[in-house]
Write a protein that holds these residues in place. Structure first.
Motif, short mmCIF file in Angstrom:
data_model
loop_
_atom_site.label_atom_id
_atom_site.label_comp_id
_atom_site.label_asym_id
_atom_site.label_seq_id
_atom_site.Cartn_x
_atom_site.Cartn_y
_atom_site.Cartn_z
N ASN A 102 14.46 7.39 3.60
CA ASN A 102 14.66 7.95 4.94
C ASN A 102 13.71 9.10 5.25
OD1 ASN A 102 17.08 6.28 5.54
ND2 ASN A 102 17.98 7.48 3.88
N ASP A 105 9.55 6.92 2.80
CA ASP A 105 9.46 5.48 2.60
C ASP A 105 8.91 4.71 3.80
OD1 ASP A 105 11.54 5.94 4.32
OD2 ASP A 105 13.03 4.77 3.22
N THR A 107 9.90 5.15 7.00
CA THR A 107 10.81 5.12 8.14
C THR A 107 10.45 6.18 9.18
OG1 THR A 107 12.34 6.44 6.81
CG2 THR A 107 12.74 4.09 6.89
N VAL A 124 2.79 4.14 7.34
CA VAL A 124 4.00 3.34 7.14
C VAL A 124 3.91 2.48 5.89
CG1 VAL A 124 5.47 1.55 8.14
CG2 VAL A 124 4.49 3.32 9.62
N ALA A 128 5.79 3.16 2.20
CA ALA A 128 6.79 2.21 1.72
C ALA A 128 6.41 1.66 0.35
CB ALA A 128 6.95 1.07 2.73
#
Length: 359
Positions: A102, A105, A107, A124, A128
């Motif tokens: 959160n 990662d 998000t 992004v 991740a």
């Protein structure tokens, strides 16, 4: 006009406290003649809010940075921040200091991409990939970078047949081994296991933090770390290592042991330093990293290197390995390092604005 700097910290993560410690140090070091700083606290429930009133540097504490949200719904709390302080006119940049899920990662990075605001750190996809140890290992394998033997197990597989997972792990990995939640940092939820009883306990603990776990064969040797910075042409620092006597360098060892000392540069055989730096950049680029990351290796007694993991948001207090490695590599001070990272964020954002979205 000063650049508005939005510092995100806290987060819905077991690494919440680590993030708060990082935020205190970073906020102490921001050049307020250049930046108009807006601290944004994210609660353990994922609610966004700001501390009341401006905070003087001599008043910066973890307690002072904790705020009470106006709304109990995450969407409304995020909307309040986005439509309020983050909608103010003028140049702006976001500094996410969020460790773990959160936040680290992809998000939050995706949200910032949607609102078209430059932000420090990885994008992004790279965020991740680096947080998910299982996916990162696939990327490393594809890039031909050596790593220790490992297996990945999902919660459904475990709940269906615990005995089968235990047997497969013992046959493929053996002991000693490490059990890790796939998407956590700071050694939280990680266990060193020397027999089936410890393996059973370790797997159960890891699954309490994640729905996917990684079991790795232990490498008996030293852990060498390298700091990497940059976008298209990343640079690697001199390697460093912590000198300690812990068999397992767990959360308490990392954050509570006052006897820890840093060795920077690490004492390595001739030619090994340059090899480690080159491998760190290769791994960084294989994951599509931009901004910063710390790349960690194991070095066994025979001189064999194994890449352990990439941390896209490494510890960033002024006594953390990442900033200290840069200070001892080229003299970059902590505040100057923050400036560099902000510069890389703005440059990446400006470069993306040249892309065409219509035919």
């Amino acid at each position: 006009m000063k650049t508005k700097l939005y510092v995100l910290y806290g987060g819905k993560s077991v690494e919440h406290e680590v993030s708060l410690k990082t935020a205190v140090t970073v906020l102490h070091s921001i050049d307020e003649s250049r930046y108009e700083v807006y601290p944004v606290y994210i609660t353990r429930e994922g609610l966004w809010c700001t501390p009341p009133g401006p905070i003087a540097k001599d008043e910066l504490t973890i307690e002072r940075l904790i705020a009470t949200p106006t709304f109990s719904d995450p969407a409304r709390s995020i909307g309040e921040i986005l439509s309020g302080i983050m909608a103010l006119p003028g140049p702006k940049v976001v500094l996410p200091l969020l460790h773990g899920p959160n936040g680290e990662d992809g998000t939050v990075q995706g949200l910032l991409e949607l609102v078209n605001v430059p932000y420090v750190g990885n994008g992004v996809l790279s965020a991740a990939l680096t947080l998910d140890k299982a996916m990162s290992k696939q990327v490393l394998a594809q890039a031909g970078i050596n790593q220790t033997e490992y297996r990945v197990y999902r919660c459904e597989e475990w709940t269906t047949d615990e005995a089968a997972v235990l047997r497969k792990a013992e046959d493929a990995i053996g002991y000693p081994c490490y059990v890790k939640p796939a998407s956590l940092g700071s050694s939280i939820g990680i266990s060193r296991c020397t027999d089936r009883g410890e393996l059973l306990t370790g797997i159960r603990e890891a699954f309490s933090y994640d729905k996917k776990i990684v079991i790795e064969r232990e490498v008996d040797g030293r852990e060498i770390q390298v700091a990497v910075i940059g976008n298209e042409r990343p640079q690697a620092s001199l390697p460093g290592e912590f000198i300690h006597d812990h068999v397992f360098f767990d959360y308490e060892s990392k954050y509570m042991d006052k006897r820890l000392t840093m060795q920077i540069p690490a004492k390595l055989a001739e030619g090994l330093t340059s090899r480690i730096r080159e491998l760190a950049v290769r791994a960084y680029q294989a994951h599509g990293c931009e901004g910063l990351a710390r790349v960690d290796f194991f070095l066994d007694g025979e001189g064999q290197l194994y890449l352990n993991e990439i941390n896209a948001l490494p510890g960033f207090t002024n006594f953390s390995m990442y900033p200290v490695m840069w200070e001892r590599t080229n003299g970059t001070a902590y505040s100057a390092l923050i400036e560099q990272l902000i510069g890389h964020a703005v440059a990446r954002h400006q470069n993306k604005q040249t892309l065409q979205y219509t035919k």
